[in-house]
Write an enzyme that holds these catalytic residues in place. Structure first.
Site, mmCIF file in Angstrom:
data_model
loop_
_atom_site.group_PDB
_atom_site.id
_atom_site.type_symbol
_atom_site.label_atom_id
_atom_site.label_comp_id
_atom_site.label_asym_id
_atom_site.label_seq_id
_atom_site.Cartn_x
_atom_site.Cartn_y
_atom_site.Cartn_z
ATOM 1 N N ARG A 1 0.860 -1.182 0.000
ATOM 2 C CA ARG A 1 0.000 0.000 0.000
ATOM 3 C C ARG A 1 0.898 1.235 0.000
ATOM 4 O O ARG A 1 2.028 1.181 0.484
ATOM 5 C CB ARG A 1 -0.900 0.024 1.236
ATOM 6 C CG ARG A 1 -1.817 -1.184 1.391
ATOM 7 C CD ARG A 1 -2.610 -1.072 2.688
ATOM 8 N NE ARG A 1 -3.553 -2.172 2.852
ATOM 9 C CZ ARG A 1 -3.300 -3.286 3.546
ATOM 10 N NH1 ARG A 1 -2.119 -3.423 4.146
ATOM 11 N NH2 ARG A 1 -4.202 -4.240 3.652
ATOM 12 N N LYS B 1 -2.533 -2.135 7.721
ATOM 13 C CA LYS B 1 -3.766 -1.633 8.315
ATOM 14 C C LYS B 1 -3.975 -2.238 9.699
ATOM 15 O O LYS B 1 -3.647 -3.396 9.949
ATOM 16 C CB LYS B 1 -4.965 -1.977 7.418
ATOM 17 C CG LYS B 1 -5.094 -1.095 6.189
ATOM 18 C CD LYS B 1 -6.385 -1.396 5.454
ATOM 19 C CE LYS B 1 -6.592 -0.442 4.284
ATOM 20 N NZ LYS B 1 -7.861 -0.733 3.571
ATOM 21 N N HIS C 1 -1.879 2.264 -6.015
ATOM 22 C CA HIS C 1 -2.689 1.089 -5.704
ATOM 23 C C HIS C 1 -2.815 0.158 -6.903
ATOM 24 O O HIS C 1 -3.009 -1.045 -6.735
ATOM 25 C CB HIS C 1 -4.069 1.518 -5.198
ATOM 26 C CG HIS C 1 -4.576 0.641 -4.096
ATOM 27 N ND1 HIS C 1 -3.945 0.534 -2.868
ATOM 28 C CD2 HIS C 1 -5.638 -0.201 -4.035
ATOM 29 C CE1 HIS C 1 -4.613 -0.327 -2.107
ATOM 30 N NE2 HIS C 1 -5.627 -0.779 -2.785
ATOM 31 N N ARG D 1 -0.014 -2.201 -6.693
ATOM 32 C CA ARG D 1 -0.340 -3.246 -5.702
ATOM 33 C C ARG D 1 -1.278 -4.276 -6.317
ATOM 34 O O ARG D 1 -1.087 -5.484 -6.161
ATOM 35 C CB ARG D 1 -0.965 -2.599 -4.471
ATOM 36 C CG ARG D 1 -1.482 -3.580 -3.408
ATOM 37 C CD ARG D 1 -1.887 -2.795 -2.161
ATOM 38 N NE ARG D 1 -2.814 -3.512 -1.300
ATOM 39 C CZ ARG D 1 -2.444 -4.356 -0.334
ATOM 40 N NH1 ARG D 1 -1.167 -4.628 -0.150
ATOM 41 N NH2 ARG D 1 -3.347 -4.934 0.433
ATOM 42 N N HIS E 1 -4.056 -8.985 3.808
ATOM 43 C CA HIS E 1 -5.506 -8.932 3.968
ATOM 44 C C HIS E 1 -5.909 -9.712 5.220
ATOM 45 O O HIS E 1 -5.469 -10.845 5.429
ATOM 46 C CB HIS E 1 -6.211 -9.555 2.760
ATOM 47 C CG HIS E 1 -6.129 -8.717 1.530
ATOM 48 N ND1 HIS E 1 -6.245 -9.238 0.258
ATOM 49 C CD2 HIS E 1 -5.941 -7.379 1.364
ATOM 50 C CE1 HIS E 1 -6.149 -8.265 -0.632
ATOM 51 N NE2 HIS E 1 -5.963 -7.133 0.017
ATOM 52 N N TYR F 1 -9.308 -11.138 -6.584
ATOM 53 C CA TYR F 1 -8.327 -11.365 -7.644
ATOM 54 C C TYR F 1 -8.581 -12.653 -8.403
ATOM 55 O O TYR F 1 -8.138 -12.807 -9.533
ATOM 56 C CB TYR F 1 -6.910 -11.343 -7.056
ATOM 57 C CG TYR F 1 -6.561 -9.968 -6.546
ATOM 58 C CD1 TYR F 1 -6.227 -8.941 -7.426
ATOM 59 C CD2 TYR F 1 -6.609 -9.671 -5.189
ATOM 60 C CE1 TYR F 1 -5.945 -7.669 -6.959
ATOM 61 C CE2 TYR F 1 -6.323 -8.402 -4.727
ATOM 62 C CZ TYR F 1 -5.997 -7.409 -5.610
ATOM 63 O OH TYR F 1 -5.728 -6.140 -5.164
#
Length: 298
Positions: free
Chosen positions: A142, A166, A235, A238, A261, A270
């Site tokens: 990110r 995150k 992004h 990424r 994630h 994806y």
């Protein structure tokens, strides 16, 4: 006084809504009456409201319009509980369906590699940019992770990088050979730019940590300079890393770990992206993908 008349009086008097807003609320109220049919409003239950939501969704109403109508209905029932003696508000706790997850716009392997290899490295900031974008593509970072990286975050003689993602979650990501070479080139320039005490890996021209906005603007400038038809942003690098890694590995769990994630469901986007690519290649290449015009007319 009917429930609709009570709502109209409330909107006109106590709320003082404009004619346009009043008309919108009343239209949403009439839709509920239409959906309810012969069922009296005081007899509506949460189960029936959920059924109305499903019906609106099947008819093509988007999540925003459904959310607005639920809000209007919730307020209407709140008024009726307060003024008309209704026992409960059946819309309380009912949520609109979530918006469909948008698939990231993919870039191909050749496009990604061509972009990185065409970055002109004729000055320190250009070499910095090459290192940033090689690392972003190599490790699927990110932009916040990219600008947050520090010199002390490298492990295993520069082969891995510890990043803070995150929710304050830390993970270790691999650094590919191309990214390592670009980083080595940049680090020689960094030493002459850095201000005392600055630990950031990537610096602006004043020798301080770069901002996410600066990274985005530089990538947009490179997109224009290189004449790309579709502007890149961090992004998308990424996304490209994730898509290309999954295509090559077919390992969803490894892709989840690489990207950081928390839920496998986020990574599964994806797999849909990969299927879209497969479908487009099939349509273009398979001799039995489409009927001929003559066959279609028969």
């Amino acid at each position: 006084m009917t429930p609709l008349e009570r709502l109209d009086r409330y909107l006109t008097g106590e709320q003082g809504k404009s004619p346009a807003t009043r008309a919108a609320y009343l239209a949403d109220a009439r839709l509920l009456l239409s959906l309810a049919g012969d069922t009296a409003m005081e007899n509506l239950t949460p189960r029936e409201i959920r059924g109305f939501v499903r019906r609106m969704k099947s008819q093509g109403h988007d999540h925003r319009s459904i959310a607005r109508r639920l809000s209007a209905w919730r307020g209407w029932f709140k008024l009726l509980v307060r003024e008309a003696g209704f026992a409960t508000n059946p819309v309380e706790g009912i949520k609109a369906p979530r918006a469909a997850r948008k698939l990231p716009r993919p870039i191909g392997v050749d496009e990604a590699q061509g972009f990185l290899e065409n970055l002109d490295e004729d000055d320190p900031l250009a070499r910095r940019d090459r290192a940033m974008y090689e690392l972003a593509y190599s490790a699927g970072l990110r932009v916040s992770e990219l600008v947050g990286a520090g010199l002390a975050d490298f492990r295993d003689e520069g082969r891995t990088l510890q990043v803070l993602g995150k929710g304050g979650k830390s993970r270790q990501v691999p650094v590919g050979d191309y990214a390592r070479q670009a980083l080595d080139n940049w680090l020689m320039d960094r030493a002459s730019l850095v201000q005392p005490g600055e630990t950031a890996l990537f610096l602006n021209q004043r020798g301080r940590r770069m901002s996410t906005r600066a990274v985005q603007l530089r990538l947009a400038e490179w997109s224009t300079k290189l004449g790309l038809a579709d502007r890149l942003h961090p992004h998308r690098l990424r996304h490209a890393c994730a898509s290309h890694f999954l295509q090559g590995s077919q390992d969803l769990r490894a892709t989840q770990e690489l990207l950081g994630h928390s839920s496998i469901a986020t990574t599964q986007v994806y797999t849909r992206l990969d299927f879209q690519h497969l479908a487009s290649v099939y349509d273009a290449a398979h001799p039995r993908a489409h009927t001929s015009d003559d066959e279609a007319d028969n």
